[in-house]
Design an enzyme around this catalytic site. Sequence first.
Site, short mmCIF file in Angstrom:
data_model
loop_
_atom_site.label_atom_id
_atom_site.label_comp_id
_atom_site.label_asym_id
_atom_site.label_seq_id
_atom_site.Cartn_x
_atom_site.Cartn_y
_atom_site.Cartn_z
N ARG A 165 0.88 -1.17 0.00
CA ARG A 165 0.00 0.00 0.00
C ARG A 165 0.91 1.22 0.00
NH1 ARG A 165 -5.36 1.43 1.66
NH2 ARG A 165 -5.44 3.47 2.63
N CYS A 196 -15.96 4.16 0.49
CA CYS A 196 -14.85 3.28 0.85
C CYS A 196 -14.31 3.56 2.24
CB CYS A 196 -13.75 3.38 -0.20
SG CYS A 196 -13.22 5.06 -0.57
N ASP A 201 -16.26 9.44 -2.16
CA ASP A 201 -15.02 9.27 -1.40
C ASP A 201 -14.70 10.64 -0.79
OD1 ASP A 201 -12.63 8.35 -0.37
OD2 ASP A 201 -11.62 8.12 -2.31
N HIS A 240 -7.04 1.09 -6.95
CA HIS A 240 -7.37 0.44 -5.67
C HIS A 240 -8.22 -0.80 -5.96
CE1 HIS A 240 -7.77 -0.19 -1.54
NE2 HIS A 240 -8.35 0.91 -1.13
N ARG A 243 -14.23 -6.25 2.41
CA ARG A 243 -12.78 -6.17 2.18
C ARG A 243 -12.13 -7.47 2.66
NH1 ARG A 243 -10.04 -1.32 1.85
NH2 ARG A 243 -8.23 -2.66 1.48
N GLN A 302 -10.24 -2.78 -3.03
CA GLN A 302 -11.47 -2.13 -2.58
C GLN A 302 -12.60 -2.38 -3.58
OE1 GLN A 302 -12.23 0.01 0.31
NE2 GLN A 302 -14.22 -0.55 -0.53
#
Length: 322
Positions: free
Chosen positions: A119, A281, A241, A146, A309, A149
């Site tokens: 990450r 998210c 987001d 991503h 997740r 996700q």
Amino acid sequence: MSHGTPGVTDKISAQLKGRDLLELNDYSPEEITYLIDLAIELKRKQKNGEVYQPLLGKTIGLIFEKSSTRTRVSFEVGMYQLGGHALFLSKNDIQLGRGETVGDTAQVMSRYLDGIMIRTFGHDKVEDLARYASVPVINGLSDLAHPCQVLADYQTVYEHKGKLKGLKLAYIGDGNNMAHSLLIGGAKLGVHVSISGPEGYEPDEAVVAEAREIAKETGSVITVTRSPQEAVQDADVIYTDVWASMGFEAEQLAREAAFKDYQVNEELVKGAKSDYLFLHCLPAHREEEVSTGVIDGPNSVIFDQAENRLHAQKALMAALMG
């Protein structure tokens, strides 16, 4: 979702072993569908208390150059449930690209580990790691994409809607890594994706062009518009987001001004279908990018999404490292 015949499923399972996941465009629609199906199956096993440990004795290294609650907990718990071990490596534990080349680090870690999750900020670092590593590398988030996700996101939508193809997903906000992976994933799965944000915050043109090219094969429609009202019209899913993601905190005030007309609130969602799903998210800033009434309202499935997740990443680790 679409398991296909046992022979086809076995073929997809075999072709995923040892692969990297850097972006969703690395995978075919059938492979993405397989991973979502597997996530749902592993979720069922976990809920029923069935022990399933295909990664017994294996270890994944988790490199965090960007901190995250959900990513760390879901990967660590997921690996434990699959019978393996997760090794957390913060930016203070590993000097990736500083003092030692990424290539040397990747080759050394490949001698110890069975998989690597990273990450980080620059997507080029994920690509370099994958280029030199001989074990699967999973992109846990980069500035470009991503994919973990978005696997959980589309799993969540499928669980609530019973299908994906032909649905409309509206993403309101910054054209960031989330927007990019939703575009590519949606195009692969036949979901119509509409992105709306202010001038200067559009998704990468190359990603939009790639999504449109993929959409020609799957029948999805990819739209980028300034109008959030147009984007959410008849939408089955509304997604947003934070306006200032990690690394952009210094732009908070400027972004608040730029995005002030792009809040997902009760007025905006009137244009969507009455049974629309709201996704985020997380972490969320209530009364900033989304009103409290929407995120805590009856259409919100954000905690199902957060839970997935765990299941989506378990499916990914089992498929790539098993």
